[in-house]
Design a protein around this motif. Sequence first.
Motif, short mmCIF file in Angstrom:
data_model
loop_
_atom_site.label_atom_id
_atom_site.label_comp_id
_atom_site.label_asym_id
_atom_site.label_seq_id
_atom_site.Cartn_x
_atom_site.Cartn_y
_atom_site.Cartn_z
N THR A 50 28.09 -52.88 -33.09
CA THR A 50 28.53 -51.47 -32.35
C THR A 50 27.47 -50.56 -32.80
O THR A 50 27.04 -50.33 -33.95
N ALA A 51 26.76 -49.80 -31.56
CA ALA A 51 25.93 -48.95 -32.12
C ALA A 51 26.65 -47.69 -31.78
O ALA A 51 27.41 -47.25 -30.90
N VAL A 52 26.21 -46.75 -32.71
CA VAL A 52 26.82 -45.38 -32.80
C VAL A 52 25.93 -44.07 -32.78
O VAL A 52 24.98 -44.27 -33.52
N HIS A 53 26.06 -43.35 -31.91
CA HIS A 53 24.96 -42.13 -31.72
C HIS A 53 25.77 -41.06 -32.07
O HIS A 53 26.95 -40.56 -31.30
N VAL A 54 25.16 -40.06 -32.86
CA VAL A 54 25.91 -39.02 -33.28
C VAL A 54 25.41 -37.86 -32.47
O VAL A 54 23.95 -37.57 -32.79
N HIS A 55 25.97 -37.02 -31.90
CA HIS A 55 25.45 -35.62 -31.03
C HIS A 55 25.41 -34.61 -32.00
O HIS A 55 26.59 -33.94 -32.22
N HIS A 56 24.51 -33.91 -32.44
CA HIS A 56 24.61 -33.08 -33.26
C HIS A 56 25.06 -31.51 -32.95
O HIS A 56 25.22 -30.54 -33.50
N GLY A 57 24.86 -31.35 -31.63
CA GLY A 57 25.08 -30.07 -30.77
C GLY A 57 24.17 -29.26 -31.27
O GLY A 57 24.51 -28.15 -31.33
N ILE A 58 22.83 -29.40 -31.13
CA ILE A 58 21.91 -28.40 -31.61
C ILE A 58 20.79 -28.23 -30.41
O ILE A 58 20.69 -27.27 -30.26
N ARG A 59 20.47 -29.36 -29.85
CA ARG A 59 19.19 -29.35 -28.88
C ARG A 59 19.59 -29.43 -27.60
O ARG A 59 18.82 -29.62 -26.34
N GLY A 60 20.99 -29.06 -27.21
CA GLY A 60 21.37 -28.73 -25.89
C GLY A 60 21.24 -30.08 -24.84
O GLY A 60 21.22 -31.20 -25.23
N ALA A 61 20.48 -29.82 -23.75
CA ALA A 61 20.01 -30.94 -22.83
C ALA A 61 19.30 -32.18 -23.34
O ALA A 61 19.57 -33.25 -22.98
N GLN A 62 18.49 -31.60 -24.41
CA GLN A 62 17.73 -32.79 -25.03
C GLN A 62 18.50 -33.74 -25.73
O GLN A 62 18.45 -34.97 -25.63
N ALA A 63 19.65 -33.36 -26.32
CA ALA A 63 20.76 -34.03 -27.02
C ALA A 63 21.38 -34.79 -26.06
O ALA A 63 21.64 -36.05 -26.38
N ASP A 64 21.81 -34.09 -24.93
CA ASP A 64 22.50 -34.85 -23.90
C ASP A 64 21.71 -35.88 -23.46
O ASP A 64 22.42 -37.12 -23.21
N ALA A 65 20.35 -35.80 -23.06
CA ALA A 65 19.51 -36.92 -22.78
C ALA A 65 19.31 -37.94 -23.65
O ALA A 65 19.31 -39.22 -23.49
N ASP A 66 19.30 -37.63 -24.94
CA ASP A 66 19.36 -38.68 -26.22
C ASP A 66 20.56 -39.52 -25.94
O ASP A 66 20.42 -40.90 -26.14
N ALA A 67 21.60 -38.84 -25.83
CA ALA A 67 22.74 -39.92 -26.13
C ALA A 67 22.96 -40.81 -24.61
O ALA A 67 23.30 -41.95 -24.74
N CYS A 68 22.53 -40.27 -23.54
CA CYS A 68 22.46 -40.96 -22.13
C CYS A 68 21.43 -42.16 -22.51
O CYS A 68 21.86 -43.42 -22.11
N PHE A 69 20.23 -41.83 -22.82
CA PHE A 69 19.25 -42.94 -23.04
C PHE A 69 19.90 -44.06 -24.10
O PHE A 69 19.66 -45.41 -23.75
N CYS A 70 20.40 -43.61 -25.06
CA CYS A 70 20.97 -44.86 -26.19
C CYS A 70 22.23 -45.71 -25.49
O CYS A 70 22.09 -46.50 -25.58
N HIS A 71 22.95 -44.86 -24.41
CA HIS A 71 23.97 -45.57 -23.94
C HIS A 71 23.39 -46.68 -22.85
O HIS A 71 23.84 -47.86 -22.76
N ARG A 72 22.38 -46.18 -22.13
CA ARG A 72 21.75 -47.15 -21.38
C ARG A 72 21.16 -48.30 -22.06
O ARG A 72 21.03 -49.73 -21.62
N PHE A 73 20.54 -48.06 -23.29
CA PHE A 73 19.75 -49.17 -24.02
C PHE A 73 20.70 -50.01 -24.45
O PHE A 73 20.57 -51.43 -24.24
N THR A 74 21.87 -49.85 -25.08
CA THR A 74 22.81 -50.43 -25.50
C THR A 74 23.67 -51.37 -24.48
O THR A 74 23.72 -52.54 -24.75
N GLU A 75 23.78 -50.64 -23.21
CA GLU A 75 24.56 -51.39 -22.07
C GLU A 75 23.72 -52.48 -21.65
O GLU A 75 23.84 -53.66 -21.35
N ASN A 76 22.17 -52.42 -21.73
CA ASN A 76 21.25 -53.40 -21.15
C ASN A 76 21.19 -54.67 -22.09
O ASN A 76 21.20 -55.85 -21.88
N LEU A 77 21.74 -54.24 -23.56
CA LEU A 77 21.62 -55.55 -24.35
C LEU A 77 23.16 -55.91 -24.43
O LEU A 77 23.20 -57.07 -25.37
N GLY A 78 24.17 -55.47 -24.11
CA GLY A 78 25.50 -55.89 -24.16
C GLY A 78 25.97 -55.65 -25.43
O GLY A 78 26.97 -56.44 -26.16
N ILE A 79 25.77 -54.35 -25.93
CA ILE A 79 26.06 -53.99 -27.20
C ILE A 79 27.36 -52.94 -27.09
O ILE A 79 27.01 -51.96 -26.33
#
Length: 451
Positions: A50-79
């Motif tokens: 299980t992959a867990v991403h913690v959004h720190h609530g600091i960098r606004g749109a950049q942090a949102d983009a990081d969370a979306c990137f991690c979601h796509r990455f794990t989705e492609n691996l089936g995690i």
Amino acid sequence: MLKTVKHTIQKYAMLEEGTPVVIGLSGGADSIALTHILWQLAQSMQLRLTAVHVHHGIRGAQADADACFCHRFTENLGIPFVVRHVNVPYEAKQRGMGEEETGRLLRYEILQQIAGNDGKIAVAHHIGDQAETLLMRLCRGTGLDGLTGILPIRGNIIRPLLFCSRAQIEAYCKENHLDFRQDSTNFDIHYTRNRLRHQVLPLLEQVHQGSTSHLAQTAAQLALENDFMQQQAKLALQQAQLPAEETVLSCTALSALHPALCMRVLRLAIAQVHTLHNISQTHLSAVYGLLEKQSGKTLHLPNHLCVTRSYDTLIFTAKQQKTEHKFCYPLTVGTTTQIKEAGLSISLILTDKKNAEIAADCCTTVLDYDKITEELTCRTRNAGDFIKLSGGTKKLKKLWIDEKIPYQLRQQLPLIACGNEIVWIYGRQISTAFLPDAATKRYLYMKTMEE
């Protein structure tokens, strides 16, 4: 690099087949490589990732983009993927801590919640992180425990990349066509770790090439030696500890130890009583200094801890746990009385002749019943208590001082008393005033049993 990671997992027995593994996934090169490697191993080892991403609530749109990137990455691996949102600036103010430390604590709290009791937490620390940690602790001042740096495994937290360099990780991502994110806060030199990473370590590499790797190797070697010292300290604690309800150590045994080993034993003793939080090296040195102090000296430490030098012992107590052990139970012939505070039961048996079968019991005391003029009780000490021994009558307080009985133990010892006169100090002296003699007609057998 994959070979190095497999070797690390095997050497430290990080994972077993079927293990649930929670991966801390930030989206950076380190955590992307870690996730990809564990994904490769998952099928052969039957790992449940299980992959867990913690959004720190600091960098606004950049942090949102990081969370979306991690979601796509794990989705492609089936995690399976989990994202948790926290407000690090707010939490830092609430906890009175810096944002860097608060963010780290929140990440581990979330990862632990998701991993539960059976899961492992995989994080992506590497050689560079190890070197930074060692330098940071050296600058702040630390002992051997601190110089061990980041351990490969701590509780249910595992670090499979700890012996891989940043260059190896980036090369792995390139070879496997893995994109990753760059966290802009990683370049903010207002954070201590970033100053070490971007300013100090590059300078050290100029002074001596390979400094980063050498620092990490030093931490690993110190971790090995620290583990040995800790094992020796546990053995020394067992040898120095005396049987008692509280943590009581022999000063003679402690003084015979090398000071470095003795300080470790003292830390372990404190940990038996209360948390080591807020206990510094200065506090430990003060406890160590009690070995040269006279009896009666007490040291007050944080966390309501007290360490008292009492004759040849150090007694470790928590003040909030300090309770009054006073008790008094009447003892009646022909019955059994439970002394719950002392964990004893006492039976009184009256006969008109000696009973060899009863007397053979090592837990039985025989008295002359006609010499007992007041009600018998089992109780703790009172002011004015005395006992008659072969050398004459002695105040109980004076007897215990002469015999160097620790003060705390004096408050707890069960006494069989006839008024203010002590008949029997349980497990110790019996008064000569109540012993049978040639004129005895009635024998009182006092049978005790520990529960």
